[in-house]
Design a protein around this motif. Structure first.
Motif, PDB file in Angstrom:
ATOM      1  N   ILE A 119      -6.006   1.678 -23.613  1.00 60.17           N
ATOM      2  CA  ILE A 119      -5.245   2.354 -22.557  1.00 60.17           C
ATOM      3  C   ILE A 119      -4.918   1.322 -21.477  1.00 60.17           C
ATOM      4  O   ILE A 119      -5.818   0.763 -20.860  1.00 60.17           O
ATOM      5  CB  ILE A 119      -6.049   3.524 -21.945  1.00 60.17           C
ATOM      6  CG1 ILE A 119      -6.469   4.509 -23.034  1.00 60.17           C
ATOM      7  CG2 ILE A 119      -5.221   4.219 -20.860  1.00 60.17           C
ATOM      8  CD1 ILE A 119      -7.391   5.619 -22.539  1.00 60.17           C
ATOM      9  N   GLY A 122      -6.203  -4.858 -20.381  1.00 61.72           N
ATOM     10  CA  GLY A 122      -5.616  -4.248 -21.575  1.00 61.72           C
ATOM     11  C   GLY A 122      -4.816  -5.259 -22.381  1.00 61.72           C
ATOM     12  O   GLY A 122      -4.830  -5.237 -23.625  1.00 61.72           O
ATOM     13  N   GLY A 147       0.300  -1.826 -10.103  1.00 61.90           N
ATOM     14  CA  GLY A 147       1.507  -1.869 -10.927  1.00 61.90           C
ATOM     15  C   GLY A 147       1.484  -0.810 -12.018  1.00 61.90           C
ATOM     16  O   GLY A 147       0.429  -0.383 -12.469  1.00 61.90           O
ATOM     17  N   GLY A 175       1.394  -4.210 -16.457  1.00 63.96           N
ATOM     18  CA  GLY A 175       0.514  -3.748 -15.380  1.00 63.96           C
ATOM     19  C   GLY A 175       0.758  -4.490 -14.075  1.00 63.96           C
ATOM     20  O   GLY A 175       1.897  -4.758 -13.687  1.00 63.96           O
ATOM     21  N   LEU A 235       8.115  -8.584  -4.322  1.00 60.25           N
ATOM     22  CA  LEU A 235       7.023  -7.606  -4.162  1.00 60.25           C
ATOM     23  C   LEU A 235       7.174  -6.416  -5.098  1.00 60.25           C
ATOM     24  O   LEU A 235       6.188  -5.763  -5.442  1.00 60.25           O
ATOM     25  CB  LEU A 235       6.957  -7.131  -2.712  1.00 60.25           C
ATOM     26  CG  LEU A 235       6.206  -8.096  -1.789  1.00 60.25           C
ATOM     27  CD1 LEU A 235       6.527  -7.804  -0.342  1.00 60.25           C
ATOM     28  CD2 LEU A 235       4.717  -8.049  -2.027  1.00 60.25           C
ATOM     29  N   ALA A 270      -7.021   0.685 -17.928  1.00 63.52           N
ATOM     30  CA  ALA A 270      -6.072   1.363 -17.027  1.00 63.52           C
ATOM     31  C   ALA A 270      -6.228   0.909 -15.587  1.00 63.52           C
ATOM     32  O   ALA A 270      -5.680   1.527 -14.669  1.00 63.52           O
ATOM     33  CB  ALA A 270      -6.255   2.881 -17.147  1.00 63.52           C
ATOM     34  N   SER A 321      -8.808  -0.514 -12.251  1.00 63.00           N
ATOM     35  CA  SER A 321      -9.955   0.100 -11.563  1.00 63.00           C
ATOM     36  C   SER A 321      -9.672   1.563 -11.238  1.00 63.00           C
ATOM     37  O   SER A 321     -10.521   2.437 -11.484  1.00 63.00           O
ATOM     38  CB  SER A 321     -10.257  -0.690 -10.290  1.00 63.00           C
ATOM     39  OG  SER A 321     -11.108   0.032  -9.453  1.00 63.00           O
ATOM     40  N   HIS A 336      -6.093  -5.015  -4.428  1.00 64.53           N
ATOM     41  CA  HIS A 336      -7.145  -5.571  -5.291  1.00 64.53           C
ATOM     42  C   HIS A 336      -8.282  -4.587  -5.532  1.00 64.53           C
ATOM     43  O   HIS A 336      -9.431  -4.868  -5.194  1.00 64.53           O
ATOM     44  CB  HIS A 336      -7.718  -6.847  -4.668  1.00 64.53           C
ATOM     45  CG  HIS A 336      -6.742  -7.967  -4.546  1.00 64.53           C
ATOM     46  ND1 HIS A 336      -6.943  -9.059  -3.732  1.00 64.53           N
ATOM     47  CD2 HIS A 336      -5.544  -8.179  -5.145  1.00 64.53           C
ATOM     48  CE1 HIS A 336      -5.923  -9.889  -3.843  1.00 64.53           C
ATOM     49  NE2 HIS A 336      -5.051  -9.377  -4.691  1.00 64.53           N
ATOM     50  N   ASN A 364      -8.463 -13.895  -5.407  1.00 64.48           N
ATOM     51  CA  ASN A 364      -7.676 -12.818  -6.024  1.00 64.48           C
ATOM     52  C   ASN A 364      -8.247 -12.581  -7.425  1.00 64.48           C
ATOM     53  O   ASN A 364      -8.669 -13.515  -8.100  1.00 64.48           O
ATOM     54  CB  ASN A 364      -6.211 -13.216  -6.165  1.00 64.48           C
ATOM     55  CG  ASN A 364      -5.674 -13.899  -4.935  1.00 64.48           C
ATOM     56  OD1 ASN A 364      -6.269 -14.867  -4.473  1.00 64.48           O
ATOM     57  ND2 ASN A 364      -4.592 -13.420  -4.418  1.00 64.48           N
ATOM     58  N   MET A 421      -7.314 -13.513 -12.487  1.00 62.72           N
ATOM     59  CA  MET A 421      -7.795 -14.521 -13.431  1.00 62.72           C
ATOM     60  C   MET A 421      -9.213 -14.163 -13.910  1.00 62.72           C
ATOM     61  O   MET A 421      -9.542 -14.328 -15.105  1.00 62.72           O
ATOM     62  CB  MET A 421      -7.789 -15.904 -12.790  1.00 62.72           C
ATOM     63  CG  MET A 421      -7.952 -17.012 -13.790  1.00 62.72           C
ATOM     64  SD  MET A 421      -8.025 -18.633 -13.046  1.00 62.72           S
ATOM     65  CE  MET A 421      -7.613 -19.640 -14.479  1.00 62.72           C
TER      66      MET A 421
HETATM   67  P1  FAE Z   1      -3.722  -3.381 -14.118  1.00 62.60           P
HETATM   68  O1  FAE Z   1      -3.096  -4.718 -14.186  1.00 62.60           O
HETATM   69  O2  FAE Z   1      -3.489  -2.562 -12.897  1.00 62.60           O
HETATM   70  O3  FAE Z   1      -3.239  -2.579 -15.413  1.00 62.60           O
HETATM   71  C1  FAE Z   1      -3.510  -1.226 -15.610  1.00 62.60           C
HETATM   72  C2  FAE Z   1      -2.449  -0.659 -16.533  1.00 62.60           C
HETATM   73  O4  FAE Z   1      -2.849   0.633 -16.963  1.00 62.60           O
HETATM   74  C3  FAE Z   1      -1.087  -0.484 -15.868  1.00 62.60           C
HETATM   75  O5  FAE Z   1      -0.088  -1.000 -16.719  1.00 62.60           O
HETATM   76  C4  FAE Z   1      -0.952   1.026 -15.688  1.00 62.60           C
HETATM   77  O6  FAE Z   1       0.386   1.474 -15.712  1.00 62.60           O
HETATM   78  C5  FAE Z   1      -1.755   1.548 -16.859  1.00 62.60           C
HETATM   79  N1  FAE Z   1      -2.335   2.866 -16.643  1.00 62.60           N
HETATM   80  C6  FAE Z   1      -3.003   3.309 -15.570  1.00 62.60           C
HETATM   81  N2  FAE Z   1      -3.425   4.582 -15.723  1.00 62.60           N
HETATM   82  C7  FAE Z   1      -2.959   4.960 -16.976  1.00 62.60           C
HETATM   83  C8  FAE Z   1      -3.056   6.168 -17.717  1.00 62.60           C
HETATM   84  N3  FAE Z   1      -3.715   7.236 -17.239  1.00 62.60           N
HETATM   85  N4  FAE Z   1      -2.466   6.215 -18.918  1.00 62.60           N
HETATM   86  C9  FAE Z   1      -1.811   5.141 -19.419  1.00 62.60           C
HETATM   87  N5  FAE Z   1      -1.684   3.973 -18.740  1.00 62.60           N
HETATM   88  C10 FAE Z   1      -2.274   3.874 -17.537  1.00 62.60           C
HETATM   89  O7  FAE Z   1      -5.291  -3.458 -14.303  1.00 62.60           O
HETATM   90  N6  FAE Z   1      -3.966 -10.393  -8.142  1.00 62.60           N
HETATM   91  C11 FAE Z   1      -4.090 -11.724  -8.224  1.00 62.60           C
HETATM   92  O8  FAE Z   1      -5.022 -12.214  -8.853  1.00 62.60           O
HETATM   93  N7  FAE Z   1      -3.169 -12.542  -7.613  1.00 62.60           N
HETATM   94  C12 FAE Z   1      -2.133 -12.045  -6.889  1.00 62.60           C
HETATM   95  O9  FAE Z   1      -1.327 -12.815  -6.371  1.00 62.60           O
HETATM   96  C13 FAE Z   1      -1.999 -10.641  -6.780  1.00 62.60           C
HETATM   97  N8  FAE Z   1      -0.973 -10.093  -6.093  1.00 62.60           N
HETATM   98  C14 FAE Z   1      -0.820  -8.730  -6.079  1.00 62.60           C
HETATM   99  C15 FAE Z   1       0.282  -8.190  -5.414  1.00 62.60           C
HETATM  100  C16 FAE Z   1       0.493  -6.810  -5.431  1.00 62.60           C
HETATM  101  C17 FAE Z   1       1.658  -6.214  -4.684  1.00 62.60           C
HETATM  102  C18 FAE Z   1      -0.408  -5.968  -6.140  1.00 62.60           C
HETATM  103  C19 FAE Z   1      -0.201  -4.480  -6.185  1.00 62.60           C
HETATM  104  C20 FAE Z   1      -1.495  -6.517  -6.806  1.00 62.60           C
HETATM  105  C21 FAE Z   1      -1.717  -7.897  -6.769  1.00 62.60           C
HETATM  106  N9  FAE Z   1      -2.799  -8.479  -7.421  1.00 62.60           N
HETATM  107  C22 FAE Z   1      -2.949  -9.834  -7.461  1.00 62.60           C
HETATM  108  C23 FAE Z   1      -3.831  -7.650  -8.096  1.00 62.60           C
HETATM  109  C24 FAE Z   1      -3.660  -7.637  -9.600  1.00 62.60           C
HETATM  110  O10 FAE Z   1      -2.375  -7.157  -9.907  1.00 62.60           O
HETATM  111  C25 FAE Z   1      -4.756  -6.744 -10.209  1.00 62.60           C
HETATM  112  O11 FAE Z   1      -6.020  -7.227  -9.818  1.00 62.60           O
HETATM  113  C26 FAE Z   1      -4.691  -6.726 -11.720  1.00 62.60           C
HETATM  114  O12 FAE Z   1      -3.400  -6.397 -12.185  1.00 62.60           O
HETATM  115  C27 FAE Z   1      -5.696  -5.737 -12.264  1.00 62.60           C
HETATM  116  O13 FAE Z   1      -5.741  -5.857 -13.666  1.00 62.60           O
HETATM  117  P2  FAE Z   1      -6.299  -4.692 -14.549  1.00 62.60           P
HETATM  118  O14 FAE Z   1      -6.244  -5.099 -15.957  1.00 62.60           O
HETATM  119  O15 FAE Z   1      -7.593  -4.242 -13.979  1.00 62.60           O
END
Ligand code: FAE
Length: 539
Positions: A63, A69, A148, A153, A257, A329, A331, A478, A517, A520
């Protein structure tokens, strides 16, 4: 009749005989029409009064398609394990000159996940028809999470800062039982080989578009510290093309952004997910939002999924059964699924700590109005210059410039800080909305915030104006924790006492990723977990 919200059913079609179903026949099986008063997910349009329900069986299900993922899907594909990946969002495909992502100064409905208005702090107010857009705002008590949504994601919207903590910071914040040397030697370098991060080159930093980064670097030096070029997963030749006028501005005016319209960002969809799909063993189903997860009577995993339209209406309801369920999915997404399953009794004997040990990585965003030179209206990105203030006596912090495009020059840019606080946030199930809601208090982070504010003031000087935007709108980019290693999972991400259920994303990290951040570290952790799982578990 099948009511998905009711949780597990003992339907023989999904426990025994349909195990042989091939990927190609997926979703053609056992379509049943249900008539149900279907409770809508918050922010999601109500389901039609009758929607078809489909049952399916898969060898492995993932998921989410973010860092956790994405790595998981790539590793399963490489191991030849047929896998279905469920992603709630759409694909965002970027090529030279495409206008795939919305724009910060004039966002449209692509900018937000099923919301009638923009969700970013400081976005111009506007209204639109909700869409399965790029950025989700998960509303909590005391803090909201921004994350995202889409194939890739958080990598679609993230600034790309790709940094690893040193041993001391890793040990301070990561769960015990993880061997820093193995991460340093193997897992972080593995991630770097895929995402290819590098610092901004001189020829780009010295252009007028990157004046804001230079002003910030000069201020760091004037305060007696060392500016650091942030490793970014960017092919800088694309930025050069923008600067020569061969491509429309994206990085070079900081309009990233809501996602970079430049093809030069090595996002998870283009790297890990592409590898997974190219293996021939992994299928990614978009617009598949998981509503609930449950354990069946015979110990398999059942996933209750809404296949939705881009307006958020439910087209089909699916029940997918598998022996290996990987939660990626994020945190917020993973924690909510687990806390719901615990509260509704869908997974008996889940660890009591599901939903706990959550933190915001110490996130604090300040606007900086300079007393000297102006950074200008358009400010080249991604965030290119940082200071790793890791020996700060008030606690380790990292400070980074976060360039934002302004419609006019108001001598202002933004600065972002992180540190290590107390992971005291928790998700609590709310029966009225059938969802888990985050509860968090500013007090958990008071010391980190004080350290960030003091150091920033010291760097930008007394004449500059710093505004802590989180006091106006408390959000985090984060989110970390909710299914932490040690209390909910073992050191390979296996949920304690639940064979075949794995957590692979930021939910594993209790609140803080070493004043860095987190992306990684999340990707490195997923690699680490998959090494163990593929070696020791039968999938
Ligand atoms: P994530 O990447 O959020 O992936 C989760 C996925 O699960 C997404 O594609 C969702 O659409 C999907 N999902 C969620 N719920 C469901 C559901 N119920 N059913 C099906 N799909 C679902 O998780 N981090 C850095 O290290 N450096 C940066 O420069 C940085 N800049 C950022 C800037 C912004 C504006 C934002 C919002 C975040 C930033 N982050 C940055 C944080 C980083 O994106 C985040 O830590 C990671 O993406 C988290 O990775 P995960 O695999 O935990």
């Amino acid at each position: 009749m099948v009511k998905l919200a009711d949780g597990p059913t003992d339907d023989p079609a999904t426990t025994g005989s349909s195990r042989q179903l091939s990927r190609r026949t997926a979703f053609k099986a056992a379509a049943t029409v249900i008539a149900a008063g279907l409770a809508g997910r918050p922010g999601m349009a109500t389901a039609a009064p009758t929607v078809p329900a489909v049952q399916d069986r898969r060898r492995a299900v993932v998921i989410g398609t973010g860092f956790g993922g994405g790595v998981t899907a790539a590793r399963l594909g490489r191991a030849g394990i047929d896998t279905l990946v469920l992603e709630r969002g759409i694909r965002w495909t970027v090529g030279p000159g495409t206008d795939t992502f919305p724009h910060y100064t004039h966002p449209d409905r692509r900018a937000a996940w099923l919301s009638p208005e923009p969700v970013f702090t400081g976005s111009p107010p506007t209204r639109w028809k909700p869409f399965t857009g790029i950025l989700d705002r998960v509303r909590g008590q005391g803090i909201d999470i921004l994350c995202g949504a889409g194939v890739g994601g958080g990598s679609l919207v993230y600034g790309g800062t790709t940094i690893q903590p040193n041993e001391r910071l890793f040990t301070m914040s990561m769960p015990s039982g993880l061997d820093f040397d193995a991460f340093d030697r193997e897992y972080y370098p593995r991630v770097a080989r895929v995402l290819k991060p590098s610092g901004i080159p001189d020829d780009i930093l010295n252009t007028p578009q990157y004046k804001g980064s230079r002003i910030w670097a000069d201020a760091i030096r004037a305060a007696g510290m060392q500016p650091w070029r942030v490793p970014l997963p960017v092919d800088w030749d694309y930025v050069r093309k923008e600067l020569r006028g061969e491509l429309p501005p994206s990085f070079s005016n900081g309009d990233i952004l809501y996602g970079a319209n430049s093809p030069g960002k090595n996002t998870v969809d283009k790297t890990y997910i592409a590898e997974a799909e190219n293996s021939g063993h992994v299928e990614v189903a978009i617009l598949h939002a998981v509503r609930d997860i449950a354990r069946t009577a015979d110990g398999a995993w059942r996933v209750f999924v809404d296949e939705i339209t881009t307006d958020g209406d439910v087209r089909t309801r699916k029940e997918i059964t598998t022996d290996a369920l990987f939660l990626g999915a994020g945190s917020a997404g993973t924690s909510r699924l687990l806390v719901k399953a615990h509260a509704k009794g869908l997974i008996p004997d889940l660890p009591e700590d599901v939903g706990t040990r959550w933190g915001n990585n110490g996130d604090r965003i300040f606007s900086w109005t300079t007393s000297g030179e102006s950074p200008g209206a358009e400010q080249g990105g991604p965030a290119s210059v940082a200071v790793a203030d890791w020996d700060n006596p008030q606690g380790p912090i990292t400070l980074i410039n976060g360039n934002v495009p302004f419609p006019v020059d108001i001598r202002t840019t933004s600065l972002i800080g992180f540190g290590i606080g107390t992971p005291a946030g928790r998700f609590v199930y709310d029966n009225d909305i059938d969802d888990a809601v985050l509860h968090w208090s500013q007090g958990d982070d008071a010391a980190v915030t004080a350290a960030i504010q003091a150091r920033l003031q010291n760097i930008v000087g007394a004449g500059s104006v710093l505004l802590d935007t989180n006091t106006l709108d408390t959000t985090t980019y984060h989110p970390l924790g909710g299914a932490a290693i040690g209390s909910v999972c073992d050191t390979a991400g296996r949920v304690l006492g639940q064979k075949g259920l794995y957590v692979m994303d930021g939910a594993l990290i209790p609140g803080y990723s070493g004043a860095c951040n987190p992306s990684m570290t999340i990707a490195a952790l997923a690699e680490h977990n998959m090494d163990t799982i593929l070696k020791e578990d039968t999938i």
